[in-house]
Design a protein around this motif. Structure first.
Motif, mmCIF file in Angstrom:
data_model
loop_
_atom_site.group_PDB
_atom_site.id
_atom_site.type_symbol
_atom_site.label_atom_id
_atom_site.label_comp_id
_atom_site.label_asym_id
_atom_site.label_seq_id
_atom_site.Cartn_x
_atom_site.Cartn_y
_atom_site.Cartn_z
ATOM 1 N N LEU A 173 0.809 -1.216 0.000
ATOM 2 C CA LEU A 173 0.000 0.000 0.000
ATOM 3 C C LEU A 173 0.843 1.266 0.000
ATOM 4 C CD1 LEU A 173 -2.745 -1.040 2.580
ATOM 5 C CD2 LEU A 173 -3.077 -0.684 0.128
ATOM 6 N N THR A 174 1.917 1.269 0.774
ATOM 7 C CA THR A 174 2.694 2.498 0.970
ATOM 8 C C THR A 174 3.923 2.603 0.085
ATOM 9 O OG1 THR A 174 4.049 1.514 2.738
ATOM 10 C CG2 THR A 174 1.962 2.553 3.387
ATOM 11 N N GLY A 175 4.364 1.478 -0.499
ATOM 12 C CA GLY A 175 5.584 1.493 -1.290
ATOM 13 C C GLY A 175 6.843 1.518 -0.442
ATOM 14 N N ILE A 176 6.706 1.390 0.878
ATOM 15 C CA ILE A 176 7.863 1.375 1.784
ATOM 16 C C ILE A 176 8.312 -0.076 1.946
ATOM 17 C CG2 ILE A 176 8.708 1.969 4.079
ATOM 18 C CD1 ILE A 176 6.439 4.022 4.262
ATOM 19 N N SER A 177 9.537 -0.376 1.555
ATOM 20 C CA SER A 177 10.008 -1.757 1.580
ATOM 21 C C SER A 177 10.098 -2.276 3.013
ATOM 22 C CB SER A 177 11.365 -1.876 0.886
ATOM 23 O OG SER A 177 12.326 -1.057 1.517
ATOM 24 N N TRP A 329 15.427 -8.815 -11.732
ATOM 25 C CA TRP A 329 15.351 -7.967 -10.549
ATOM 26 C C TRP A 329 15.712 -6.546 -10.936
ATOM 27 C CZ3 TRP A 329 18.944 -11.641 -11.672
ATOM 28 C CH2 TRP A 329 20.260 -11.225 -11.846
ATOM 29 N N ASP A 330 15.471 -5.619 -10.012
ATOM 30 C CA ASP A 330 15.815 -4.216 -10.205
ATOM 31 C C ASP A 330 17.084 -3.888 -9.427
ATOM 32 O OD1 ASP A 330 13.586 -3.697 -11.792
ATOM 33 O OD2 ASP A 330 12.313 -3.341 -10.037
ATOM 34 N N PRO A 331 17.773 -2.802 -9.801
ATOM 35 C CA PRO A 331 18.991 -2.420 -9.074
ATOM 36 C C PRO A 331 18.734 -2.230 -7.579
ATOM 37 C CG PRO A 331 18.798 -1.161 -11.105
ATOM 38 C CD PRO A 331 17.516 -1.914 -10.954
ATOM 39 N N GLU A 332 19.713 -2.659 -6.791
ATOM 40 C CA GLU A 332 19.729 -2.476 -5.343
ATOM 41 C C GLU A 332 18.714 -3.328 -4.607
ATOM 42 O OE1 GLU A 332 19.787 1.023 -3.121
ATOM 43 O OE2 GLU A 332 21.883 1.309 -3.471
ATOM 44 N N GLN A 333 18.079 -4.266 -5.265
ATOM 45 C CA GLN A 333 17.196 -5.149 -4.523
ATOM 46 C C GLN A 333 18.023 -6.152 -3.727
ATOM 47 O OE1 GLN A 333 14.256 -6.469 -7.684
ATOM 48 N NE2 GLN A 333 12.836 -5.709 -6.123
ATOM 49 N N HIS A 334 17.403 -6.715 -2.697
ATOM 50 C CA HIS A 334 18.084 -7.737 -1.913
ATOM 51 C C HIS A 334 17.259 -9.016 -1.932
ATOM 52 C CE1 HIS A 334 15.385 -5.676 0.986
ATOM 53 N NE2 HIS A 334 15.187 -6.887 1.458
ATOM 54 N N ILE A 403 15.509 -0.066 -5.684
ATOM 55 C CA ILE A 403 15.087 1.167 -6.344
ATOM 56 C C ILE A 403 14.096 0.812 -7.441
ATOM 57 C CG2 ILE A 403 15.873 3.154 -7.676
ATOM 58 C CD1 ILE A 403 18.594 2.820 -6.371
ATOM 59 N N PRO A 404 12.966 1.494 -7.528
ATOM 60 C CA PRO A 404 12.011 1.209 -8.605
ATOM 61 C C PRO A 404 12.682 1.299 -9.979
ATOM 62 C CG PRO A 404 11.057 2.714 -7.003
ATOM 63 C CD PRO A 404 12.501 2.564 -6.632
#
Length: 597
Positions: A173-177, A329-334, A403-404
């Motif tokens: 909902l918030t986009g906060i990981s 995956w996207d950059p900086e994902q874990h 990062i999106p």
């Protein structure tokens, strides 16, 4: 006591709310059944408002997230919108460093303060704290302050558990990981624990006054279940204090879920289906089960169980882990990795930041550069040294956060900062920039700052850049990119203000012969410069944001002191944007990455 231990029989979902006939005077009956004192409506008076408080906070961030998605890019250049965004970012970035410890952001402290005001008001506002009982007249055996804090603590539980899940509806909902929600998991845990203590001690005071404290304990039931739940809750809360958690992480990880299970089971029996108390357990179980099943499906059905992790010791302090995969995956994902040949560590998954980017239409390789410590990483390094290029089975859960996609493309300038193990993260950002950059024109800039104490880091980092150049077919200078490597290990003291050409024999003695031949070319392609000593991150961040009208994206992954310096400078830039100070960027966005490992 019924046949089911610690539960009143017959067992129901909800207890009866009928208080029966009041045998006291009309004035006393009215006093006992007043809005804030009616025991049979306590869950409605205190649990539901607590749920509403959390939902309003989530709703505010959800609305803000939706607005950032639906507003057109052109509108984001509007001065009013820019200043509103700058103000929110100032609250998010502004923090302080006290005695080597970073405080949370000003915005987080304000939101936490709102929670503190709410819980204090609901706890201490209504009167009385204790019933005015006498030896002849009894208003009840549950002190009002204990009743309300107990139901508020109960209402915290669903949010506490959901905030701990990797895949959860709050993130959606918030986009906060999820890793950035962990601070709220911790704070809600403390709120719930303090409420539980305030719930407990008034009962002790009351029954000591009444003279039946020993009989109450011997009777078992709510006393036994409550004490066991409180002990488990105290363990969970105190073991989650950052310096304890970080120092004994492996032990913390292995005991946390077990103690959480003990807490939930005994708390369930302690509530004994009073009013709507079990509804909160049902909500917690349903939401957490869905989150857990989603993560398990990603692990076993999306990624499978046949993945192998290849371990290579890059230097004395750095381990390279690579996994062949078809995922993207996207950059900086874990991603969370569970190594199946590491004894007890096979029971837990650990987060690692991905240091590579996927290649469209090809089989991809997940790459992780890990700074070895004790526990799991130390054991993995020992395996890599004993058997170079060893492969071990691994389960994967993710990717999460990051990062999106295309986010950094929105900015005119990007500053990527990595320290220690965070240096590996910068490689994915460099490769992402390299594959989309146009050799004929320089539309954007990428400045990379890497700081390391590892004498061998420069060697493997340069080899990794060489591999990037080969994969992307680059053999000439990439426009717009510069990489500064700051070596801070003993023997390299004093900050050098001018860059120097790197001589392989003097600067990187551990590099292979093949790398020595390629390094000058790699240095030129990526604009690599070497410095001795720590970089002035505050000055560098201000410098990249010192041009009128530009937009800047900043990413940092490293020690807490490094993160604080960058956040300090980023908050300073936001204040300059608010004041419309000349020589300041139009916008500065900051992303901090926690999982460098």
């Amino acid at each position: 006591m019924g046949m089911i231990p610690w539960l009143t029989e017959p067992v129901m979902l909800h207890s009866d709310r009928n208080p029966g006939a009041c045998t006291m005077t009309p004035e006393q009956c009215a006093y006992k059944s007043a809005y804030w004192r009616n025991w049979y409506q306590a869950d409605h008076r205190f649990s539901l408002p607590t749920v509403a408080f959390f939902m309003v906070a989530i709703g505010i961030f959800t609305i803000a997230h939706i607005l950032t998605l639906v507003f057109p890019k052109s509108f984001q250049k509007n001065p009013v919108w820019s200043r509103l965004v700058a103000f929110s970012r100032f609250l998010s970035y502004k923090s302080w460093r006290i005695a080597g410890w970073n405080t949370n952001s000003l915005g987080a402290l304000l939101l936490g303060g709102a929670g503190l005001v709410y819980f204090l008001s609901m706890t201490l506002g209504p009167k009385p704290y204790y019933w005015p009982n006498t030896k002849e007249i009894s208003y009840g055996n549950s002190p009002p302050i204990a009743t309300r804090t107990g139901f508020m603590a109960l209402a915290c539980m669903p949010f506490l558990v959901v905030l701990a899940a990797k895949a959860n509806p709050i993130t959606a909902l918030t986009g906060i990981s999820h890793e950035k929600l962990n601070i709220w998991h911790n704070w809600v845990a403390w709120a719930m624990f303090v409420l539980a203590l305030i719930h407990t001690f008034p009962f002790i005071v009351f029954h000591v006054w009444k003279g039946d404290i020993r009989a109450q304990w011997n009777d078992g039931g709510v006393w036994v279940t409550g004490v066991v739940a409180l002990i488990a809750q105290a363990w969970l809360t105190f073991m989650s204090i950052p310096w304890i958690r970080n120092r004994y992480y492996e032990f913390f990880k292995s005991t946390h879920l077990f103690m959480a299970l003990v807490f939930v089971i005994f708390f369930f029996f302690h509530c004994d289906f009073r009013m709507s108390s079990w509804d909160y357990f049902i909500a917690t179980a349903v939401i957490y089960t869905l989150c857990w099943l989603y993560a398990q499906c990603k692990t076993f059905f999306e990624h499978g169980i046949r993945n192998k992790a290849r371990l290579v010791a890059q230097s004395n302090d750095t381990l390279r882990i690579s996994i062949e995969t078809t995922m993207e995956w996207d950059p900086e994902q874990h991603i969370f990795l569970r190594f199946l040949t590491c004894g007890a560590h096979a029971l837990t998954a650990h987060p690692f930041t991905i240091c590579s980017v996927p290649q469209p239409g090809r089989k991809n390789t997940l790459v992780f550069y890990v700074k070895t410590r004790g526990g799991l990483t130390g054991r993995l390094m020992a395996m890599a040294r004993k058997n170079p290029d060893v492969q071990i089975p691994v389960l994967m859960d993710g990717p999460y956060g990051g990062i999106p996609a295309g986010k950094l493309d929105e900015f005119d300038k990007s500053l990527i900062i990595g320290g220690g193990a965070g240096a590996g993260l910068t490689l994915s950002m460099v490769e992402d920039f390299t594959r989309f950059s146009n050799p004929q024109e320089e539309k954007s800039q990428l400045n990379v700052i890497v700081a390391t104490r590892d004498p061998g880091m420069s060697a493997w980092y340069t080899r990794a850049l060489e591999d990037i150049a080969k994969r992307q077919g680059r053999d000439s200078l990439i426009p717009g990119i510069s990489i500064h490597i700051h070596e801070t290990f003993t023997g390299r003291t004093g900050l050098e203000t001018e860059s120097k050409e790197v001589e392989v024999e003097s600067e990187i003695k551990t590099q292979s012969v093949e790398s020595k031949e390629c390094k000058p070319l790699t240095t030129e392609i990526f604009g690599i410069q070497f410095f001795a000593g720590r970089p002035d991150l505050r000055a560098l961040t201000r410098q990249v944001a010192s041009q009128d009208g530009v937009s800047v994206g900043v990413v940092v992954c490293g020690p807490s002191s490094m993160t604080h310096d960058v956040k300090y400078a980023a908050s300073e830039v936001q204040s300059h944007i608010l004041a419309r100070k000349a020589g300041t960027a139009r916008a500065l966005w900051l992303h901090t990455e926690n999982f460098s490992y």
